[in-house]
Structures are given as C-alpha cells and as structure tokens.
Design an enzyme around this catalytic site. Structure first.
Site, PDB file in Angstrom:
ATOM      1  N   GLU A 316       0.793  -1.231   0.000  1.00 22.70           N
ATOM      2  CA  GLU A 316       0.000   0.000   0.000  1.00 22.70           C
ATOM      3  C   GLU A 316       0.819   1.272   0.000  1.00 22.70           C
ATOM      4  O   GLU A 316       0.322   2.336   0.395  1.00 22.70           O
ATOM      5  CB  GLU A 316      -0.915   0.017   1.233  1.00 22.70           C
ATOM      6  CG  GLU A 316      -0.199   0.110   2.584  1.00 22.70           C
ATOM      7  CD  GLU A 316       0.076  -1.232   3.243  1.00 22.70           C
ATOM      8  OE1 GLU A 316       0.327  -1.265   4.454  1.00 22.70           O
ATOM      9  OE2 GLU A 316       0.039  -2.259   2.518  1.00 22.70           O
ATOM     10  N   ASN A 317       2.057   1.263  -0.464  1.00 20.45           N
ATOM     11  CA  ASN A 317       2.894   2.460  -0.461  1.00 20.45           C
ATOM     12  C   ASN A 317       2.084   3.714  -0.788  1.00 20.45           C
ATOM     13  O   ASN A 317       1.318   3.728  -1.746  1.00 20.45           O
ATOM     14  CB  ASN A 317       4.007   2.326  -1.505  1.00 20.45           C
ATOM     15  CG  ASN A 317       4.672   0.978  -1.491  1.00 20.45           C
ATOM     16  OD1 ASN A 317       5.265   0.584  -0.514  1.00 20.45           O
ATOM     17  ND2 ASN A 317       4.552   0.262  -2.598  1.00 20.45           N
ATOM     18  N   GLU A 350      -5.956  -2.339  -0.390  1.00 22.69           N
ATOM     19  CA  GLU A 350      -4.839  -1.400  -0.483  1.00 22.69           C
ATOM     20  C   GLU A 350      -5.327   0.050  -0.504  1.00 22.69           C
ATOM     21  O   GLU A 350      -4.662   0.942   0.044  1.00 22.69           O
ATOM     22  CB  GLU A 350      -4.003  -1.694  -1.731  1.00 22.69           C
ATOM     23  CG  GLU A 350      -3.468  -3.116  -1.821  1.00 22.69           C
ATOM     24  CD  GLU A 350      -2.805  -3.592  -0.549  1.00 22.69           C
ATOM     25  OE1 GLU A 350      -2.123  -2.777   0.126  1.00 22.69           O
ATOM     26  OE2 GLU A 350      -2.955  -4.772  -0.214  1.00 22.69           O
ATOM     27  N   HIS A 353      -5.974   1.236   2.934  1.00 22.84           N
ATOM     28  CA  HIS A 353      -4.741   1.533   3.668  1.00 22.84           C
ATOM     29  C   HIS A 353      -4.273   2.975   3.495  1.00 22.84           C
ATOM     30  O   HIS A 353      -3.489   3.464   4.316  1.00 22.84           O
ATOM     31  CB  HIS A 353      -3.617   0.610   3.199  1.00 22.84           C
ATOM     32  CG  HIS A 353      -3.516  -0.665   3.961  1.00 22.84           C
ATOM     33  ND1 HIS A 353      -3.556  -0.715   5.333  1.00 22.84           N
ATOM     34  CD2 HIS A 353      -3.340  -1.952   3.538  1.00 22.84           C
ATOM     35  CE1 HIS A 353      -3.422  -1.982   5.722  1.00 22.84           C
ATOM     36  NE2 HIS A 353      -3.295  -2.744   4.654  1.00 22.84           N
TER      37      HIS A 353
END
Length: 906
Positions: A316-317, A350, A353
């Site tokens: 999830e950058n 993601e 997040h």
C-alpha cells in the site's frame, strides 16, 4: 499489504500504471548502477573507535531525536547503468535527515542494514556549526543500530541535521530495493524477432527494509517528510510517492536528474519507487469497471503498478500501490470470473490503507491489526458496494472467521494487541502478519460495528481519522473515538450498547483465543470457557473476564430447537446439549431454509471443531453433513469440505480413506448433476457468483473422490485442448479444477503439456491455474522434478516458490517430498512466505516420528517463520491425540454410511 494479462508483460505492466489524477500521475525517480566485478566490490561497514553508548532498551530506537524531513539523493552519474543480469549491482547515494532534539544526548541512533555508511556530518541548524562525530559503528545484532557518538551534546529543543553517504547492493530477493525481470515480446509475431529481456527496479520496504536502502529512523511512529533527487539514464522513468518539480534536467550524454516534491508526513516503510524504461505507458483511468468503482468508492487519486515480481500480493505504499500482476490485471475471456473478486478485494484493501495505515498509522507493530484488520473489514464493504452481484460479504466474512478461528484455537496464539515489549525484532514483527492481525482483526471490528450500530461505527472512524491525521495511534485511541461517536449519537434509535465500548472490546483485543458458549436448553444454563484444540491447556481467562452470561436463560418446549449467534455476528463458537443438536440437525434435513445461510455453514464448522476439541462426539460432526445431498448453496458445502479436508489429511494414509471417499462421492453426486449440463457445455451460472463457486466445488469434490463421470469429463476436455494445442474451449472459471483433475488422472504427457503451456502463456491468471495443476499429478518423480524447478528462478519466479511447494505438499503423493525439500533448501525457499510453507508442509503430521522431526527443525535459523513452527508443533500434538482417540469411530461411521452403496455396486 494483503494476507493474496495482456499479450505481453510489457503491455500488462503498462496497463497496470493507473494515473487517476494529476496528483496520482506524478512520479519519483531512481537510478541503479551496475558495478563491474573487477572495479567495485561490497565492503563491510567501516571500523571506527568503539563507543561507550549503552544500547536503548527493548531493541527500540531512543525517543531523544524526532525526525522531520529526509533529503535523499540516489546516483552520481559516474557508474554504468544496469544493463545485464549476473553482475554485482550497486546503488549509491547520500541522505540528510533533519531532526529535532527532544532530550539532551551525546549520541545518535539510526537503523541501517547491509549498507556501507561513511562521511557523517552533523550540523546544528540553529547556529550553522558542525558537531564533530567521535565514533560511528554498526551494531551486529537484530537491532540494526547505526550508532554515532558526538563530541558535543545535542541540546533539548535544538534543530539538527545528519548527512551520510552510503552504498549498498541491490537485493536478489523480493525485498528492499530489488530487480525484477520480464520479457518484452511486443512486435514479435515473427519468430525471427527475438524477445527482449527487460528489467524493473522496485522497492518493498514493509516492515523493516527501508534501513536497507538508506540509513533512517525505521520505526512507524518516527514519521517524516521525504524529498528525493535522482540521477538516472535518459531512457528510464520511474514511479514513486510524490510529484516532480517540472521536467527532468539533463546532466550530460545519457544522464538526467529529477527533483521531487515533498511527500506527506509518513512512516519509512511506505517510501517507494520503481524504475522502468520508456516502453512503459500510463493510462489515465482504471483498466476495469471493478478497479474504477473501488477507486471512486474510496475517493482517492494515486498510481497503481503491476509488477512481474512482488511478494506479498500487493503493498500500500502511499501514492504508489504495487501489485503482483495477477492481483491487478484482468482479461475478459481469459481470466476467471471469480478471479475478478480477488482483484477487487486486493485493490479495495490497499485503497483502504491510504487512510488506515498510511495517513493514520499504528505506533508500533504490536497494533498491526489497526492497519490490516480495518483494511480487511473495509474491503468487504467497498467491494459489496461497487459490485453487489458478487455477494462477497458472506463468503469473505466466513473465510476470515474460519481462518481466525483455526489459528486462535491454539494455545500458542497471540492477542490482537500484545504488549509492545513482546514485539522487538524483525522476526517478531514478521510474526504479526498473520490471520490474527488480518482476519480476527476484521471479524472483531464487524462485531463492534454490530454492537454499536453502523452509524456510530462509521462516525467514530471518521473522527479517529481527523484527530490523528499524519499521526500514530494505539488500539485505545480507536475505541476512544468510537465511544465519543456513541456519546454524541445517543438520541439516534440506531445507536445501542454504547456505555462502555472499551470494556466490551478489551477482552477481544488483549486476550488470545475466543470462547465457546455452551447452552443447555433443558435446564437453561449458559456457561463459557476458552475454546482450545488442546483441552489440557489453561483456558480460565475467558471464563472470568468475558461478558457475564449467568442471567441468560434458554429453554425449549415441545421439541423446539434453539439457535444462537444468528448470522455469526459474535466471535465465538456455540455448543448445545445433545438434544438441541439433534433437533438442529433434524431441521437441516427437514427444511434447511429455516436456518440462516451463514448459520448453516457455521453449524457444520462448530460441530467439527467442537469434536476436534472433544466437546462433542465426532459422529455428531459427521452427521451434520447428511443434509448436504439437498443443499446447493456454497457456504454450507464449503464449510463441510474444508472441515472434511482435515479428516482427509489425517486419514488418507490409512484404511479410513476408502469408505470416506465413497461417502463423499455419493454426497456430491446430486450436486454435481445440478451443474452437469452446464459443465459439459463449458457454461457457468450467469450473474450469480455464489453458484459459480458451488459449481467449481462440485467438480473438485466429485473428481477428487472418483465420480466416474466427473473424471471422464475432465480428461476429455483436457485431451481436446491438447489436440487443438492453443485452442482452449474450457471456460476460464472451470480451468483450475479441470486442469488439476486431468493432470492427476493423467501420465507424463498431460503433465508436460501443462508445463509447456505454463512456460509459453503470457496471461497471469492462466499461468496461476497451470502452476497449481502441475502439483496435482500422482507421479512422485514428476513432483520431484517440479520441486527442483522451484530452485530455478527462470522456471518458477521467487515470489511463487512458497505457494508452489505448498500446492505440492497438499498432494498426498508430494507431502513427504516437500518436507524433505524445504529442509534441504530452507534458505532459498523461505524467502517468500515461510510461515505458509510450514503450515502447508506439516498439515498432515499426525505421528510421533513426524513430531520429532518437526521439533528438530525448530533448531534451524527460521527467521520470521519460527512462530509458525511453534504453531505446527502444537497442531501436530493435537493431531496425534485426535487420531488416536477418533480413528475407530470415524472408520465405523463411514463404513455404516457406505454399506448400502457397496451393496448396490455388487
């Protein structure tokens, strides 16, 4: 991070880059250099005079310094770029971290691993004077501390900066800064034009690998802003967290540099970038309706990138979510319709997040469930909202409930929020990425949302996000804001049970395990205790601390049955007196629809697991499957099959297996016939994913237990594909099971055809189905060959090694092979999911000899898989005892149920 196309990889990855808005379309850049072996070699960290600094307690960085901003420069334009594999790969750079001193100190502690660090410069930014560094060393232990001792103290309230030069080696594993390879087969319709091998540099820093890329304060609550400058070749471009300042600047010849804007304040593990060449193209909208809907549900702008190599399934950058190709890209007519659900769920996880984890982050890894549990729970809501035809909530809820139940029934489980001092090393942290943090976290949140009502729960989450934006939290912070929302909404009729939310939740978050509630419908008594497979373990804490049930009374009259925990809202199992169990099972056979669907599945699951814990007789559990001959819904069948798989694992090497197969074959015959015409004609039920799941389950259960018409169907369809080679008429939904069953029933030719198709396919969904099918053969020599292939990354990608061995271990012919193989090659095969490997390879262990081997294996350097081995040891002990106590009864039950079948066969 989640617990899981096109004509070429270049096209597939290009379509994975989703530029949803101008913000999401901004990139950061990086350069990697190839160092000629004769010119550059890695050296150990410099040896400097020893320091006298005492280490911080609990392997944690001291809080005397508070980082505020990193300025990172990567590349110097003097070394050649990476152009070919099999070279020593070096990246170079320098960083300046700006920080404030919160407590007077003579030392600086950072984290650094596998980096050669030099040239430290400490600057007092208030006075613009340098502070001399008298000593610097890297501690050779699990702390990864880089220690700098100073000649003069850093004063409380002062602002300082630390400059460091560094170089490191690009990882050949899927961690930190690593290299991924893919084949560009664009414009190669002519066989005379060779495919081109291309490379991608990418990062994967969660949880503690940022320190392998640059020296940093690598703890989640030490958030800072990141600014990046990159020197790189002109033909390369990159994706990253933030936006560039205008166009790239050219240095000379083939070099350019890019300066990037500051990121939001974030944790080091979310720092990310990926380097690609100019063949990559971005698109300005999601590539599928599901993807677009998920993005719109969360109202977010970012880039999404599909990579040939990544472990886990996605990361999830912040601003740059990375995915394994198969979890982002979907190709109509080739990918399974059901695979679209997997893609939607991972994308939703993601995206969630970006707030729960990225914007608001747990203070320390002991509260990982505040990231992963919330993201998992919200993925149910998001996917159900944007794709209601999937009917995904019930299936996802039951999957997570049962994953959590299974792991949490062992005495070696852990609380959702263990004490922070118990989670110190990287191995401890990796051990938190399990079904407890993900699945139990989601299920307990579902229970809380039901307890307070959706209105309060959703408002509490919004207040929580607003209060802690760009900050860090503990579990009490979440409960505090749910309580505040409840207090503000007491006049709302939808609000309920809100007097003491922390008191309600603390037993579920601070204790391991869960209770079994026992209801005696004849005398009205209700009591509880912790549910454990090993009933000799201490389980008194749930009895003392969980909600008081002494005033609850259940009575029945006139043969009525009672059902508790409607729709499985509570995270607990329910047991009844034998009379009520008999009434419930009779009702299932008489009119199953009077019992809610989720409970039909859960009654089976409770019965089997209560039998495993010796709280009911094993024959009661087996009797709970009798009604399935008339059942067509997926959840009850899935529950039965999953629980009976435990029986298969325990008994497929014994005389029990024959009559058990006969019983299962007869139970599934009618279900298989419901779908037979569709299956034979390569059709699936339209607009009903639940029935599509049931059709696939019917094929799996019927073929694996030898239903002749199923086995023949699979062989014929596979043979037709072999004859027509690339013309495959098998419906994508059905391929996974038909491939597997045909290979299982086949010989060398069927296996090698699957291998050839695996090697030549460019579709990730198809490759995944073939990779699993290759593990289904009953030929030991072919399975041994397949295991050897996992050691060659040109044959099996490193990210697929663990799951491939897991598949082989699930095959009774391959389990022993897989166990010997992972012990001989542990350092390589454990680079993916070592915990999954252990769970899969040891799932059949039920003898004293296997237990002894497993306990010897505990002496290996197991890294993050050490806890998984402890769980496997406990599970094996449970298995040994269970088989000893139940084998005779199980054999007798199956023989009685199949005696009429054998008479018909004669």
């Amino acid at each position: 991070m989640p617990l899981k196309f096109g004509t070429s990889k270049a096209i597939a990855i290009a379509f994975g880059v989703l530029t949803v808005s101008s913000i999401g379309g901004m990139f950061t850049m990086i350069i990697l250099f190839k160092a000629q072996t004769q010119n550059i070699t890695m050296t150990p960290p410099p040896t400097l005079p020893p320091t006298t600094m005492a280490p911080p307690p609990d392997m944690r960085l001291p809080k005397s310094l508070v980082p505020q901003k990193y300025e990172i420069v990567l590349g110097n334009g003097s070394n050649p770029n990476i152009t070919t594999p099999n070279q020593t790969m070096i990246f170079t750079g320098n960083s300046t971290v700006h920080f404030q001193c919160a407590q007077k100190t003579m030392s600086i502690f950072l984290n650094s691993r596998y980096l050669n660090v030099s040239s430290p410069v400490v600057l007092n930014e208030n006075t613009k004077r340098n502070i001399k560094v008298s000593g610097m060393k890297h501690r050779d232990d699990e702390s990864d501390f880089l220690e700098l001792e100073l000649m003069d103290p850093l004063e409380t309230g002062g602002n300082y900066s630390l400059f460091l030069s560094f170089h490191g080696e690009v990882s050949d594993n899927l961690e930190a800064l690593y290299l991924s390879r893919y084949t560009d087969d664009l414009n190669t319709l002519s066989l005379s034009i060779p495919c081109m091998l291309r490379f991608i540099a990418a990062t994967n820093l969660q949880p503690t690998d940022a320190r392998k890329v640059f020296p940093c304060f690598d703890e989640p609550d030490m958030k800072a802003v990141f600014k990046l400058t990159i020197i790189h070749r002109r033909e390369t471009r990159a994706l990253g967290n933030a936006a560039p300042y205008g166009k790239n600047k050219f240095l000379y010849d083939e070099w350019q540099y890019t300066i990037f804007r500051a990121t939001p304040k974030m944790s080091t593990y979310l720092f990310a970038f990926a380097v690609v060449d100019d063949s990559f193209k971005s698109i300005t909208s999601p590539s599928s309706d599901t993807d677009r809907n998920c993005v719109h549900f969360f109202v977010i702008s970012l880039d999404q990138l599909a990579l040939p190599d990544l472990y886990p399934a996605a990361m999830e950058n912040w601003g740059l979510i990375t995915y394994q190709e198969g979890f982002l890209l979907y190709q109509e007519g080739v990918s399974s319709l059901l695979h679209k659900e997997d893609i939607a769920t991972v994308i939703a996880h993601e995206l969630a997040h970006q707030w729960f984890g990225n914007e608001v982050t747990m203070k320390w890894w002991n509260d990982l469930w505040l990231n992963e549990g919330i993201a998992t729970y919200l993925s149910y809501i998001a996917v159900d909202s944007v794709e209601p035809t999937f009917n995904i909530k019930e299936i996802s809820i039951m999957n997570d409930l049962h994953d959590a139940f299974r792991e949490d029934a062992l005495a070696s489980s852990h609380p959702l929020s263990p004490a922070s001092k118990e989670i110190n090393t990287t191995d401890h942290i990796l051990g938190m990425f399990d079904s407890i943090s993900y699945s139990k976290g989601a299920i307990v949140l579902r229970m809380l949302a039901n307890h307070v009502g959706e209105v309060v729960f959703n408002k509490g989450l919004q207040m929580y996000l607003k209060a802690f934006q760009y900050g860090n939290v503990e579990k009490d912070d979440l409960l505090k804001y749910i309580q505040m929302a409840a207090t503000q909404n007491r006049g709302n009729k939808a609000v309920r049970n809100t007097d003491d939310i922390a008191g309600f939740m603390n037993p579920w978050t601070t204790q391991s395990g869960y209770p079994v509630i026992t209801i005696n419908t004849t005398n009205g008594q209700v009591y509880q205790k912790q549910f454990l497979f090993n009933n000799s373990a201490n389980s008194s804490h749930w009895l003392k601390k969980q909600t008081n049930k002494k005033n609850t009374r259940f009575f029945t009259k006139n043969g009525e049955w009672i059902l508790a925990n409607i729709n499985c809202i509570g995270y607990y199992r329910v047991n009844y007196n034998p009379e009520n169990w008999e009434r419930l099972l009779a009702q299932l056979q008489k009119n199953r629809h009077s019992i809610p669907l989720l409970n039909r599945g859960q009654l089976i699951d409770d019965a089997f697991n209560l039998a495993r814990a010796k709280l009911v007789n094993v024959t009661l559990a087996l009797n709970s499957t009798l009604f399935l001959t008339k059942e067509t819904e997926f959840l009850p069948w899935e529950s039965a099959v999953r629980n009976l798989e435990y029986f298969i694992l325990m008994f497929d090497r014994s005389e029990v297996y024959g009559p058990m197969q006969t019983y299962l074959r007869e139970q599934v015959r009618e279900l298989y016939n419901v779908f037979k015409n569709d299956t034979d004609d390569d059709r699936v039920p339209q607009n009903d994913h639940s029935l599509q799941y049931t059709q696939l389950l019917a094929i799996k259960l019927a073929c694996s237990n030898g239903l002749p018409e199923c086995v023949e169907m699979a062989k014929q369809k596979y043979a037709a594909w072999m004859e027509r080679n690339n013309t495959n008429s098998i419906h994508p939904n059905l391929r996974s099971e038909i491939y597997c069953q045909a290979v299982a029933a086949g010989e060398k030719e069927e296996w090698e055809f699957a291998w050839d198709m695996y090697q030549t396919s460019s579709n990730t969904s198809e490759k995944e189905q073939l990779r699993r099918a290759l593990s289904c053969t009953k030929k030991i020599w072919l399975l041994s060959r397949y295991l050897d292939y996992t050691l060659d990354p040109e044959k099996i990608r490193l990210m697929d090694v663990a799951s491939t061995i897991y598949y082989i271990a699930q095959n009774s012919a391959g389990q022993a092979l897989a166990w010997n193989f992972i012990r001989a090659n542990w350092d390589y095969v454990s680079q993916g999911d070592g915990a999954m490997l252990i769970a899969g390879v040891t799932s059949r262990f039920s003898t004293e000899f296997e237990l002894e081997e497993l306990m010897r294996f505990q002496n290996y350097d197991l890294g993050g898989a050490s806890r998984a081995v402890s769980l496997a040891i406990e599970q094996t002990q449970v298995n040994i005892q269970w088989v000893k106590e139940n084998k005779d009864d199980v054999l007798r039950w199956f023989e009685q149920k199949t005696s009429s079948v054998r008479q018909k066969e004669y």
